[in-house]
Enzyme design. Structure first.
Site, PDB file in Angstrom:
ATOM      1  N   GLU A  53      -7.958 -11.496 -11.121  1.00  0.00           N
ATOM      2  CA  GLU A  53      -7.659 -10.561 -10.241  1.00  0.00           C
ATOM      3  C   GLU A  53      -8.473  -9.258 -10.129  1.00  0.00           C
ATOM      4  OE1 GLU A  53      -5.367 -11.975 -11.762  1.00  0.00           O
ATOM      5  OE2 GLU A  53      -4.083 -13.349 -10.572  1.00  0.00           O
ATOM      6  N   PHE A 115      11.586 -14.523 -11.982  1.00  0.00           N
ATOM      7  CA  PHE A 115      10.317 -14.934 -12.552  1.00  0.00           C
ATOM      8  C   PHE A 115       9.073 -14.433 -11.876  1.00  0.00           C
ATOM      9  CE2 PHE A 115       6.798 -18.218 -13.142  1.00  0.00           C
ATOM     10  CZ  PHE A 115       6.362 -17.926 -14.478  1.00  0.00           C
ATOM     11  N   GLN A 116       8.411 -13.731 -12.630  1.00  0.00           N
ATOM     12  CA  GLN A 116       7.206 -13.226 -11.920  1.00  0.00           C
ATOM     13  C   GLN A 116       7.328 -12.076 -10.766  1.00  0.00           C
ATOM     14  OE1 GLN A 116       4.143 -16.464 -11.026  1.00  0.00           O
ATOM     15  NE2 GLN A 116       3.484 -16.184 -13.344  1.00  0.00           N
ATOM     16  N   LYS A 165       7.743 -14.827  -0.589  1.00  0.00           N
ATOM     17  CA  LYS A 165       7.301 -16.260  -0.537  1.00  0.00           C
ATOM     18  C   LYS A 165       8.094 -16.811   0.776  1.00  0.00           C
ATOM     19  CE  LYS A 165       6.426 -20.511  -2.912  1.00  0.00           C
ATOM     20  NZ  LYS A 165       6.471 -21.150  -4.280  1.00  0.00           N
ATOM     21  N   MET A 464     -21.252   6.128 -24.086  1.00  0.00           N
ATOM     22  CA  MET A 464     -20.858   7.382 -23.458  1.00  0.00           C
ATOM     23  C   MET A 464     -19.795   8.027 -24.246  1.00  0.00           C
ATOM     24  SD  MET A 464     -21.716   9.655 -21.277  1.00  0.00           S
ATOM     25  CE  MET A 464     -22.252   9.279 -19.607  1.00  0.00           C
TER      26      MET A 464
END
Ligand code: TPP
Lengths: 559, 193
Positions: A53, A115-116, A165, A464
Site C-alpha cells: 500500500e 478482525f483487521q 463494508k 546521509m
C-alpha cells in the site's frame, strides 16, 4: 440479471468516474472487497495493483505531483489502511491533492476490536486535511465529492474516506455528484500589494524565494521575477517553478543550498517568499534568517504567514494571482553592486569533478530532457540531484521535501510514468531507500510500464546518516553500513524481468547511460560510488545560513 | 518579533463555531495538542442552530501563538468561524460547583459569604455545603479563595463561555447554513506591524 444491484461500492466508482478519475492505485483485502467487486463493472477505470500500500500511495502522489491533479489510492482496513499512513503524512507535508479510500469493518463491528479493525480516521486525523467515515451509502457520493473538493482546493492535501463494508454493500438508489466548483481564492488586499511593491521599489538587495506552492503558477512567477529583475531562489519544493537557465536564478537555499542563494538571503534587504513555508531546512537558525530583510510573504494558507518568520508585508493570495498583480506594478530594478556580489557567490561551492556520487549524479541528470520527470528518494543523492539538475519547467521534479520519506522515489516515478507515458520518468535512489519499496519492480512488469529509468546510487551506506555521523558524531558509524548485505541490484531487477546496467567510473557511466536510456523499456542502472563522500555546501543543523561549510573538508586536514 | 509579541503568556478568549460532526472535538484538541498550544479551559455546547456547536477556549500564550492557533483552527473543515473576543467587548461567564466543609461553628459564616456572592446552595450535607456560583472568571476565583480557609472538598468549573456584546450576532448568517466563511484576505491582526 446483468450484474449485482446497485450498491454503495458502485456509487463510489460512479462518483469517481464523474470526477474524471481514470486511474487509481491500490491493494485489495476483505474489508474493501465490495469495492473491488464493483470495479469489474467500470472497465474505463484503470486500477494499478501495487505490491504494498505504501507503493500505491506514493505512486498516487507521483501522479498528483506530476500532473497537479488528484491522485487516488485504495486500501483495505487495518493493516492495509495503516500502510497508507506514511504516504498520507508525506502528502500533507508537501500539499499533494490526494484521495485515499479505505474499507473498514462493518458498522456493527466498529469499536469492537474486530478482525483487521483499525481506527484509521483517528490515526490519520493529524496527517490529513480532513477525513470521513461514511455511515450511509446514500451519503457516499456527496462525501466523496466533498472530499475531492477539499483535497484539491486552497492549499491542496490528502483526504481520507473510510467506508465500512456494510455501507459498500448497502443498496444505493440515489444520484451521484459531479465536481463542485472549487471555491475562489480570496483576492489579495490592494493595500498589501501596494506595500509589497513599495518595499520592492526601495530595495537595494532584493531576492525572490519561490516554493512548492508556486508549482502551479510558474509562468506568472517567472514573469514577475523578470519584470522586476529579481534574483530568484527556488526551494527544494520550488525547483522548476522558475527556469534554471535564467541568469536571475541563484539555485536552492537552505541546508544543502547554493552559496549564492544562502548568501543572498543573509544579505538581502527585501525578501519576497511566495508559496513557501520557511521550513527549518530552508531557514537554518531562524533568528538569523534574512535578518537584514523586510519580508514579504505571499501564501494562500494564512496559517503559514508569520508562522516561523514574521512577515512585514503579509499577502494572503493565490501565488499566480499575486504574481500577476505585482507584475503589473513592476519597475525593473537595477543594482549593479548586488548583481556583482551574486555573480561572485555563484562561482563558489562547486562540487569536485573527480569520481564520486556528485559526479555520478551530475552525469545522470545531464541526460534529462526538458519534459522529463526526475523523482528522487531521500538522502545524499536527493540533495545532489536537487543541486545539480537544471529544471526548466514546473512539475518535473518529484521529491519528498517535508517528510523526507525514504521509499518515496521509485513508486512516485511509477505514478508519474503512468500519468505521462510519453516522457522519461527517471528516479535516482540510494541503495538504502530503494530497498524500502523495491518490490514495486513488479508493478513495472505487471503493467508493462516502459518509461521508468531507475538509477540506484550505491555507496554501500545510508549515506546521509553516515555523513552526519562523520561530521557530528566523531565518525562513529553506527548502523549505517549496507555493503555487506545489499542485493545484487541487477539480479534483483532481472528477477522481475527488468534489464540493468552497472558502472563504477565516469567513462563507463557514459556508456551505461547510453544503453540504459536507449533501452526500449524500463531499466535499472546501478552506479557504484566511493563510500564516504559528503554533500556540500552544508549548513549544520541549528546553524545560520551564513555559517555554511562551502566545500567538502579535505580528509585528514585540520579538524 | 516585536517586544509586544514576546510579552509574558496571557489568557486569550476565543470562540469557534463548528459543525456538529463526529470527532470534531478530537480534531480540535488534537490540533492544539500537536502544536503544543495550551488550552486552559474549553466549553462546548450546541447553538440555536441545529448542526452547529459553539466552543469557547481559553488559550494561554503570547499573541503570536494565539494568532497561529486561530489560523490553524480556521483551516479545519469542521470549523466554520473563529472569534477573537479581544477584538470587541464581550460578556463571559463561568459556572462552578464548590463543595465546602462546614462545622457547627463555621456554618453561619460560610452561608454569609455565599450570600454576598449570590451563590446558591444546591446540596446540603451534614458536614458540607455545595454551592453554585455563576460569574466572570474573577468572581468565581474570588469565591473559591474566600471559601478555601474553611476547607474545599471539591470544585468543578465549566470553563468560560462568551458572547460579543450588542445586538449583532457574532456570526455571519451563512455560517448557519453550514458554509465556511471564506477567510479574509488576511486576518486583521497579522497585517499590523
Ligand atoms: C523512512 C525513513 N527512514 C529513515 C530515514 C532517515 N534517513 C534519511 S537519509 C537516510 C540515508 C539514506 O540512505 P540511502 O538511501 O542509501 O541514500 P544516500 O544518502 O546514501 O544517497 C536515512 C536513513 C528517512 N528519511 N526515512
Amino acid at each position: 440479471m446483468t450484474g449485482p444491484t446497485p450498491n454503495g461500492a458502485q456509487a463510489l466508482w460512479q462518483t469517481l468516474a464523474a470526477h474524471g478519475v481514470g486511474t487509481v492505485f491500490g491493494y485489495p483485502g476483505g474489508a474493501i472487497m465490495p469495492v473491488y467487486d464493483a470495479l469489474t463493472l467500470f472497465p474505463d477505470i484503470r486500477h494499478i495493483l501495487a505490491r504494498h500500500e505504501q507503493g500505491a500511495i506514493h505512486a498516487a502522489e507521483g501522479w498528483a505531483k506530476a500532473t497537479g491533479d488528484l491522485g487516488v489510492c485504495l486500501a483495505t482496513s487495518g493493516p492495509g489502511a495503516t500502510n497508507l499512513v506514511t504516504g498520507l503524512a508525506d502528502a500533507m507535508m508537501d500539499s499533494v491533492p490526494l484521495l485515499a479510500i479505505t474499507g473498514n469493518v462493518a458498522r456493527h463491528l466498529m469499536g469492537t476490536d474486530a478482525f483487521q479493525e483499525a481506527d484509521i480516521t483517528g490515526i490519520t486525523l493529524p496527517i490529513t486535511k480532513h477525513n470521513y467515515v461514511v455511515q450511509d451509502a446514500a451519503e457516499l457520493p456527496r462525501i466523496v465529492a466533498e472530499a475531492i473538493r477539499i483535497a484539491r482546493s486552497g492549499r491542496p492535501g490528502p483526504v481520507l474516506v473510510d467506508i465500512p463494508k456494510d455501507v459498500q454493500l448497502a443498496a444505493f438508489s440515489g444520484e451521484v455528484h459531479g465536481p463542485h466548483a472549487p471555491p475562489e481564492a480570496p483576492a489579495p488586499l490592494p493595500e498589501a500589494l501596494e506595500a509589497a511593491a513599495a518595499l520592492l521599489r526601495e530595495a537595494r538587495k532584493p531576492v525572490l524565494m519561490v516554493g512548492g506552492g508556486a508549482q502551479g503558477a510558474a509562468a506568472e512567477v517567472t514573469a514577475f521575477a523578470r519584470a522586476w529583475r529579481l534574483p530568484t531562489i527556488t526551494t527544494l519544493m520550488g525547483l522548476g517553478a522558475f527556469p534554471a537557465s535564467d541568469p536571475l536564478w541563484l539555485g536552492m537555499p537552505g541546508m544543502h543550498g547554493s552559496v549564492a542563494a544562502n548568501r543572498a538571503i543573509s544579505e538581502a534587504d527585501v525578501l519576497v517568499g511566495i508559496g513557501l513555508r520557511f521550513d527549518d531546512r530552508v531557514t537554518g537558525r531562524v533568528k538569523d534568517f534574512a535578518s537584514h530583510a523586510s519580508i514579504i510573504h505571499i501564501d494562500l494558507d494564512a496559517a503559514e504567514i508569520s508562522k516561523i518568520v514574521r512577515a512585514h508585508v503579509p499577502v494572503r493570495a493565490d501565488a499566480g494571482q499575486a504574481a500577476r498583480l505585482l507584475t503589473e506594478r513592476a519597475q525593473p530594478l537595477s543594482h549593479p553592486e548586488w548583481t556583482a556580489a551574486l555573480a561572485e557567490w555563484r562561482t563558489r561551492g562547486e562540487h569536485p569533478s573527480h569520481w564520486g556520487a556528485a559526479q555520478a549524479v551530475r552525469q545522470v541528470v545531464s541526460r534529462l530532457g526538458p519534459d522529463d520527470i526526475l523523482s528522487t528518494d531521500v538522502g545524499q543523492h536527493q540533495m545532489l540531484a536537487a543541486q545539480l539538475a537544471r529544471f526548466q519547467k514546473p512539475r518535473r521534479w518529484l521529491t519528498s521535501g517535508g517528510l523526507g520519506t525514504m521509499g518515496f522515489g521509485f513508486p512516485a516515478a511509477i505514478g508519474a510514468a503512468l500519468a505521462e507515458p510519453g516522457v522519461t520518468s527517471m528516479v535516482i535512489a540510494g541503495d538504502g531507500g530503494f530497498q524500502m519499496t523495491a518490490q514495486e519492480l513488479a508493478t513495472l512488469t505487471k503493467y508493462g510500464i516502459r518509461n521508468v529509468k531507475i538509477c540506484v546510487v550505491n555507496n554501500s551506506y545510508l549515506g546521509m546518516v553516515r555523513q552526519w555521523q562523520e561530521l557530528f558524531h566523531g565518525r562513529r558509524y553506527s548502523e549505517v553500513y549496507l555493503g555487506d548485505s545489499n542485493p545484487d541490484f541487477l539480479k534483483l531487477a532481472d528477477a522481475y524481468g527488468i534489464s540493468g546496467w552497472r558502472a563504477d567510473n565516469s567513462a563507463d557511466l557514459e556508456g551505461a547511460l547510453d544503453a540504459w536510456l536507449a533501452h526500449d523499456g524500463s531499466a535499472l542502472l546501478e552506479v557504484v560510488v566511493p563510500n564516504e563522500h559528503g554533500v556540500f555546501p552544508m549548513v549544520p543543523a541549528g546553524a545560520a545560513l551564513s555559517e555554511m561549510i562551502e566545500t567538502e573538508p579535505v580528509p585528514g586536514g585540520p579538524a | 518579533m516585536t517586544a509586544d509579541q514576546q510579552a509574558a503568556p496571557q489568557d486569550h478568549l476565543v470562540s469557534a463555531l463548528v459543525r456538529d460532526e463526529p470527532r470534531v472535538l478530537t480534531r480540535i484538541t488534537s490540533l492544539f495538542g500537536r502544536r503544543a498550544y495550551n488550552i486552559r479551559s474549553l466549553s462546548v455546547g450546541s447553538t440555536e442552530q441545529p448542526g452547529v456547536s459553539r466552543m469557547t477556549f481559553v488559550v494561554t500564550g503570547d499573541r503570536a501563538i494565539v494568532e497561529q492557533a486561530m489560523k490553524q483552527l480556521e483551516k479545519l473543515h469542521d470549523v466554520l468561524h473563529v472569534i477573537d473576543h479581544s477584538l470587541e467587548k464581550f460578556v463571559d461567564r463561568e459556572l462552578v460547583l464548590v463543595k465546602v466543609a462546614i462545622t457547627p461553628e463555621s456554618r453561619v459564616e460560610v452561608r454569609q459569604i455565599a450570600e454576598d456572592f449570590r451563590a446558591r446552595i444546591v446540596d446540603v450535607g451534614r458536614r458540607a455545603l455545595t454551592f453554585e456560583v455563576t460569574g466572570d472568571e474573577g468572581k468565581v476565583t474570588a469565591f473559591i479563595e474566600q471559601m478555601r480557609p474553611f476547607g474545599i472538598l471539591e470544585t468543578m468549573r465549566t470553563g468560560r463561555v462568551a458572547l460579543t456584546r450588542g445586538s449583532n450576532a457574532d456570526i455571519p448568517g451563512h455560517v448557519y447554513h453550514g458554509e465556511k466563511r471564506a477567510l479574509g484576505p488576511l486576518l486583521a491582526s497579522a497585517a499590523e506591524d
